[in-house]
Write an enzyme that holds these catalytic residues in place. Sequence first.
Site, PDB file in Angstrom:
ATOM      1  N   HIS A   1      12.298  -5.934  -2.928  1.00 32.33           N
ATOM      2  CA  HIS A   1      13.608  -5.790  -3.563  1.00 32.33           C
ATOM      3  C   HIS A   1      14.731  -6.079  -2.569  1.00 32.33           C
ATOM      4  O   HIS A   1      15.739  -6.696  -2.915  1.00 32.33           O
ATOM      5  CB  HIS A   1      13.772  -4.378  -4.128  1.00 32.33           C
ATOM      6  CG  HIS A   1      13.037  -4.159  -5.410  1.00 32.33           C
ATOM      7  ND1 HIS A   1      11.686  -4.348  -5.528  1.00 32.33           N
ATOM      8  CD2 HIS A   1      13.467  -3.766  -6.643  1.00 32.33           C
ATOM      9  CE1 HIS A   1      11.303  -4.080  -6.769  1.00 32.33           C
ATOM     10  NE2 HIS A   1      12.371  -3.729  -7.471  1.00 32.33           N
TER      11      HIS A   1
ATOM     12  N   HIS B   1       9.513   3.152  -1.251  1.00 29.29           N
ATOM     13  CA  HIS B   1       9.167   2.581   0.051  1.00 29.29           C
ATOM     14  C   HIS B   1       9.459   3.610   1.129  1.00 29.29           C
ATOM     15  O   HIS B   1      10.279   4.512   0.945  1.00 29.29           O
ATOM     16  CB  HIS B   1       9.982   1.310   0.337  1.00 29.29           C
ATOM     17  CG  HIS B   1       9.447   0.077  -0.310  1.00 29.29           C
ATOM     18  ND1 HIS B   1       8.419  -0.658   0.229  1.00 29.29           N
ATOM     19  CD2 HIS B   1       9.800  -0.556  -1.455  1.00 29.29           C
ATOM     20  CE1 HIS B   1       8.171  -1.701  -0.549  1.00 29.29           C
ATOM     21  NE2 HIS B   1       8.996  -1.656  -1.579  1.00 29.29           N
TER      22      HIS B   1
ATOM     23  N   ASP C   1      10.142   0.259   5.775  1.00 33.63           N
ATOM     24  CA  ASP C   1      10.090  -0.931   4.923  1.00 33.63           C
ATOM     25  C   ASP C   1      11.483  -1.511   4.695  1.00 33.63           C
ATOM     26  O   ASP C   1      11.669  -2.730   4.665  1.00 33.63           O
ATOM     27  CB  ASP C   1       9.458  -0.592   3.573  1.00 33.63           C
ATOM     28  CG  ASP C   1       8.102   0.066   3.710  1.00 33.63           C
ATOM     29  OD1 ASP C   1       7.494  -0.072   4.782  1.00 33.63           O
ATOM     30  OD2 ASP C   1       7.657   0.729   2.755  1.00 33.63           O
TER      31      ASP C   1
END
EC number: 2.7.8.-
Length: 305
Positions: free
Chosen positions: A181, A222, A226
């Site tokens: 994302h 996450h 990350d």
Amino acid sequence: MTLYIRREASKLWRRFCSEITTEIGLLAENWKYLLAGLLCQYIHGLAARGVHYIHRPGPTLQDSGFFVLPELGQDKGFISETVFTCVFLSFFLWTFHPFIVKSKKIYTVLIWCRVLAFLVACQFLRVITFYSTQLPGPNYHCREGSELARLPRPHNVLEVLLLNFPRGVIYGCGDLIFSSHMIFTLVFVRTYQKYGSKRFIKLLGWVIAILQSLLIIASRKHYTVDVVVAWYTVNLVVFFLDKKLPELPDRTTALLPVISKDRTKEESHKLLNGNGVDPADRRPRAQVNGKDSNGGHTDNATNGT
């Protein structure tokens, strides 16, 4: 009022048709790059699906972001997805604004070739990273006790190739470092930062990117690492790749990008008609001592000297 609307609608339609003609020419020359970029998106999804088969749930790792940010809860996980969807749709629509807006800086086909190049480079690094080390997923459906944390062996090849879309994409596990994302969000924000024209939207884009980072961590989708790795990796990849790629043509001038096929036709036409000389060499010369350098003999003949 009706006459004004008709006149503006006619202008808009002519602008749209003109842009369609230009973009079709660019698409005919660059379709292979777009197709390769879209194919790599599928390969990235296939890799993310594959790592889910080897994911093994375990205790959630210690994370500084989890200590700082309160957990949103499973029922509020849609917030980060909603923000990401708004970012994606806004950027997608912006890339098509040359079809209707008079002032424009980009060509739709060329900007997507560039964006896909950034995405593919980042996703290639991402696939290498999450296949190198599989961490226990912090998301709710990836934790111990969840039926979705482990995938059973596939019954056939189609089950893998079709990615179990869209459920398999939404409920993936194991593809952690680094956040997909954030790859899309940062690539979109950086692209608009360079080619966009509204300063407020540029600032808003960075604010939304920071907000998206916090929402991802607070939703436990996450780990903090990350998101942090995505921030410096994506920015570095875009920075270096942007210098290697050819720059987009400047749309502030009236000139359109010359397609290689049209360029060849134009050169052949010049040679056949004996017009191989550069038109710039035929422009009138400046006058010297009141005499035109090109028409010196004519003037002399006229004056009888």
